[in-house]
Write a protein that holds these residues in place. Structure first.
Motif, PDB file in Angstrom:
ATOM      1  N   MET A   1       0.944  -1.055   0.041  1.00 48.14           N
ATOM      2  CA  MET A   1      -0.071   0.443   0.028  1.00 48.14           C
ATOM      3  C   MET A   1       0.881   1.318  -0.356  1.00 48.14           C
ATOM      4  SD  MET A   1      -3.258   1.041   2.226  1.00 48.14           S
ATOM      5  CE  MET A   1      -3.882  -0.077   2.807  1.00 48.14           C
ATOM      6  N   ASP A   2       0.979   2.146  -0.938  1.00 44.48           N
ATOM      7  CA  ASP A   2       1.356   3.080  -0.672  1.00 44.48           C
ATOM      8  C   ASP A   2       0.894   4.059   0.683  1.00 44.48           C
ATOM      9  OD1 ASP A   2      -0.424   6.234  -2.381  1.00 44.48           O
ATOM     10  OD2 ASP A   2      -1.035   3.360  -2.293  1.00 44.48           O
ATOM     11  N   PHE A   3       1.901   5.848   0.521  1.00 42.85           N
ATOM     12  CA  PHE A   3       1.954   6.302   1.599  1.00 42.85           C
ATOM     13  C   PHE A   3       0.335   7.000   1.575  1.00 42.85           C
ATOM     14  CE2 PHE A   3       6.599   6.275   1.839  1.00 42.85           C
ATOM     15  CZ  PHE A   3       6.239   4.914   2.482  1.00 42.85           C
ATOM     16  N   VAL A   4      -0.194   7.595   0.174  1.00 39.82           N
ATOM     17  CA  VAL A   4      -1.540   7.799   0.581  1.00 39.82           C
ATOM     18  C   VAL A   4      -2.172   7.681   0.604  1.00 39.82           C
ATOM     19  CG1 VAL A   4      -2.895   9.793  -0.963  1.00 39.82           C
ATOM     20  CG2 VAL A   4       0.195  10.248  -1.584  1.00 39.82           C
ATOM     21  N   SER A   5      -2.594   6.155   0.326  1.00 38.95           N
ATOM     22  CA  SER A   5      -4.096   5.380   0.331  1.00 38.95           C
ATOM     23  C   SER A   5      -3.639   5.457   1.872  1.00 38.95           C
ATOM     24  CB  SER A   5      -3.405   3.728  -0.176  1.00 38.95           C
ATOM     25  OG  SER A   5      -3.388   4.209  -1.503  1.00 38.95           O
ATOM     26  N   GLN A   6      -2.277   5.084   3.034  1.00 41.19           N
ATOM     27  CA  GLN A   6      -2.116   4.821   3.871  1.00 41.19           C
ATOM     28  C   GLN A   6      -2.812   6.548   4.589  1.00 41.19           C
ATOM     29  OE1 GLN A   6       2.178   3.931   5.451  1.00 41.19           O
ATOM     30  NE2 GLN A   6       2.324   1.773   4.876  1.00 41.19           N
ATOM     31  N   PHE A   7      -2.415   7.106   4.342  1.00 39.04           N
ATOM     32  CA  PHE A   7      -3.334   8.450   4.907  1.00 39.04           C
ATOM     33  C   PHE A   7      -4.568   8.949   4.528  1.00 39.04           C
ATOM     34  CE2 PHE A   7      -3.725  12.918   4.544  1.00 39.04           C
ATOM     35  CZ  PHE A   7      -3.260  13.094   5.929  1.00 39.04           C
ATOM     36  N   ILE A   8      -4.593   7.169   3.461  1.00 35.58           N
ATOM     37  CA  ILE A   8      -6.287   8.040   3.434  1.00 35.58           C
ATOM     38  C   ILE A   8      -6.945   6.626   4.412  1.00 35.58           C
ATOM     39  CG2 ILE A   8      -8.150   7.402   1.774  1.00 35.58           C
ATOM     40  CD1 ILE A   8      -6.269   9.504  -0.239  1.00 35.58           C
ATOM     41  N   GLU A   9      -7.045   6.223   4.312  1.00 41.34           N
ATOM     42  CA  GLU A   9      -7.174   4.874   5.556  1.00 41.34           C
ATOM     43  C   GLU A   9      -7.052   5.268   6.663  1.00 41.34           C
ATOM     44  OE1 GLU A   9      -9.447   1.530   5.820  1.00 41.34           O
ATOM     45  OE2 GLU A   9      -8.339   2.249   3.750  1.00 41.34           O
ATOM     46  N   LYS A  10      -6.271   6.069   7.447  1.00 40.36           N
ATOM     47  CA  LYS A  10      -5.690   6.107   8.713  1.00 40.36           C
ATOM     48  C   LYS A  10      -7.286   8.288   8.975  1.00 40.36           C
ATOM     49  CE  LYS A  10      -3.528   7.614  12.829  1.00 40.36           C
ATOM     50  NZ  LYS A  10      -2.783   8.155  13.557  1.00 40.36           N
ATOM     51  N   MET A  11      -7.382   8.551   8.012  1.00 36.70           N
ATOM     52  CA  MET A  11      -8.547   9.345   7.877  1.00 36.70           C
ATOM     53  C   MET A  11      -9.647   8.771   7.863  1.00 36.70           C
ATOM     54  SD  MET A  11      -7.095  11.884   4.254  1.00 36.70           S
ATOM     55  CE  MET A  11      -7.777  13.909   4.943  1.00 36.70           C
ATOM     56  N   ARG A  12      -9.955   7.973   7.172  1.00 43.31           N
ATOM     57  CA  ARG A  12     -11.074   6.525   7.327  1.00 43.31           C
ATOM     58  C   ARG A  12     -11.369   6.643   8.957  1.00 43.31           C
ATOM     59  NH1 ARG A  12     -10.594   5.190   0.471  1.00 43.31           N
ATOM     60  NH2 ARG A  12     -11.889   6.488   0.290  1.00 43.31           N
ATOM     61  N   SER A  13     -11.062   5.698   9.065  1.00 38.98           N
ATOM     62  CA  SER A  13     -10.498   4.959  10.388  1.00 38.98           C
ATOM     63  C   SER A  13     -11.250   5.942  11.031  1.00 38.98           C
ATOM     64  CB  SER A  13      -9.712   4.522  10.701  1.00 38.98           C
ATOM     65  OG  SER A  13      -8.579   5.302  11.230  1.00 38.98           O
ATOM     66  N   LEU A  14     -10.776   7.097  11.288  1.00 35.88           N
ATOM     67  CA  LEU A  14     -10.945   8.301  12.391  1.00 35.88           C
ATOM     68  C   LEU A  14     -12.343   9.247  12.329  1.00 35.88           C
ATOM     69  CD1 LEU A  14      -7.595   9.176  13.262  1.00 35.88           C
ATOM     70  CD2 LEU A  14      -8.828   7.767  14.573  1.00 35.88           C
ATOM     71  N   GLY A  15     -13.146   9.398  10.884  1.00 34.35           N
ATOM     72  CA  GLY A  15     -14.149   9.364  10.119  1.00 34.35           C
ATOM     73  C   GLY A  15     -14.062  11.452  10.104  1.00 34.35           C
ATOM     74  N   CYS A  16     -12.853  10.870   9.260  1.00 34.51           N
ATOM     75  CA  CYS A  16     -12.668  12.062   8.626  1.00 34.51           C
ATOM     76  C   CYS A  16     -12.255  11.719   7.398  1.00 34.51           C
ATOM     77  CB  CYS A  16     -11.130  12.666   9.113  1.00 34.51           C
ATOM     78  SG  CYS A  16     -11.350  13.218  10.852  1.00 34.51           S
ATOM     79  N   GLY A  17     -12.714  11.209   6.590  1.00 32.76           N
ATOM     80  CA  GLY A  17     -12.114  10.086   5.109  1.00 32.76           C
ATOM     81  C   GLY A  17     -12.235  11.402   4.436  1.00 32.76           C
ATOM     82  N   PRO A  18     -11.296  11.630   2.891  1.00 33.76           N
ATOM     83  CA  PRO A  18     -11.896  12.556   2.231  1.00 33.76           C
ATOM     84  C   PRO A  18     -12.870  11.921   1.039  1.00 33.76           C
ATOM     85  CG  PRO A  18      -9.874  11.299   2.134  1.00 33.76           C
ATOM     86  CD  PRO A  18     -10.425  10.330   2.614  1.00 33.76           C
ATOM     87  N   ALA A  19     -13.558  12.872   0.659  1.00 35.94           N
ATOM     88  CA  ALA A  19     -15.254  12.591   0.014  1.00 35.94           C
ATOM     89  C   ALA A  19     -14.528  13.009  -1.733  1.00 35.94           C
ATOM     90  CB  ALA A  19     -15.696  13.913  -0.523  1.00 35.94           C
ATOM     91  N   HIS A  20     -13.514  12.914  -2.069  1.00 32.18           N
ATOM     92  CA  HIS A  20     -12.699  12.824  -3.269  1.00 32.18           C
ATOM     93  C   HIS A  20     -11.097  12.319  -2.772  1.00 32.18           C
ATOM     94  CE1 HIS A  20     -15.921  14.734  -4.644  1.00 32.18           C
ATOM     95  NE2 HIS A  20     -16.025  16.184  -4.230  1.00 32.18           N
ATOM     96  N   PRO A  21     -11.157  11.376  -2.703  1.00 27.17           N
ATOM     97  CA  PRO A  21     -10.001  10.688  -2.243  1.00 27.17           C
ATOM     98  C   PRO A  21      -8.530  10.831  -2.821  1.00 27.17           C
ATOM     99  CG  PRO A  21     -11.149   9.335  -2.164  1.00 27.17           C
ATOM    100  CD  PRO A  21     -12.262  10.290  -2.337  1.00 27.17           C
ATOM    101  N   SER A  22      -8.940  10.966  -4.691  1.00 26.72           N
ATOM    102  CA  SER A  22      -7.477  11.457  -5.944  1.00 26.72           C
ATOM    103  C   SER A  22      -7.404  13.012  -5.286  1.00 26.72           C
ATOM    104  CB  SER A  22      -8.394  11.042  -7.228  1.00 26.72           C
ATOM    105  OG  SER A  22      -9.512  12.110  -7.441  1.00 26.72           O
ATOM    106  N   THR A  23      -7.996  13.466  -4.460  1.00 30.27           N
ATOM    107  CA  THR A  23      -7.557  14.631  -4.447  1.00 30.27           C
ATOM    108  C   THR A  23      -6.526  15.181  -3.003  1.00 30.27           C
ATOM    109  OG1 THR A  23      -9.405  15.315  -2.629  1.00 30.27           O
ATOM    110  CG2 THR A  23      -9.426  16.156  -4.675  1.00 30.27           C
TER     111      THR A  23
END
Length: 174
Positions: free
Chosen positions: A1-23
């Motif tokens: 898993m790349d770092f951006v994906s890890q970052f997004i996964e952590k965001m989602r796990s805390l209820g702060c996931g991005p609506a548009h992950p590609s941004t």
């Protein structure tokens, strides 16, 4: 898993996931982002992510929760580096931080000049739909383009920015 994906996964796990992950980008700059459950153009999230070789570090915040969350990559931690690699990383990080602060200073100076330009040309008398609805007067504010209230933002007595209040009460900063 790349770092951006890890970052997004952590965001989602805390209820702060991005609506548009590609941004979500890893260029070590601060960005506002729309959180998954937000409607319209609202952006209640802010983040910064830096990836350097085999290591990533960042943070994010959901302004609705008011809590900042830190992120560190799962592999390639700083402690795994040699003393020489750590010294090189520290020197690069300090240079990047200085460049970032210099760019921010330039942005602030540009905003202050723009604020002064608008402030000098804004009307000192009159009313707007917003002021009439609130039953208020300018009280030191001004009017820009006949329907926008302009409120000065000062730091140390110096004009640094402006707040614009639209006819519907929408507030935006310069």
């Amino acid at each position: 898993m790349d770092f951006v994906s890890q970052f997004i996964e952590k965001m989602r796990s805390l209820g702060c996931g991005p609506a548009h992950p590609s941004t979500i980008v890893d260029d070590d700059k601060k960005y506002r982002y729309q959180i998954e459950d937000e409607k319209g153009t609202k952006k209640s999230g802010r983040y910064q992510l830096k990836v350097e070789g085999d290591f990533a570090v960042g943070w994010f915040i959901d302004f609705r929760q008011g809590q900042t969350h830190k992120f560190t990559s799962q592999r390639g931690k700083v402690s795994d580096r040699t003393p020489e690699q750590q010294a090189e990383y520290k020197a690069q990080r300090e240079a990047a931080m200085k460049a970032q602060k210099d760019a921010q200073r330039v942005d602030h100076e540009r905003a202050a000049k723009k604020a002064a330009f608008v402030w000098e040309r804004a009307a000192t008398m009159g009313s707007t739909a917003y002021l009439e609805k609130k039953g208020a007067s300018l009280n030191g504010a001004r009017i820009w383009r006949e329907n926008i209230v302009v409120v000065p933002v000062k730091v140390g007595g110096k004009l640094t920015s402006l707040q614009f209040i639209g006819p519907d009460g929408t507030k935006r900063f310069l």
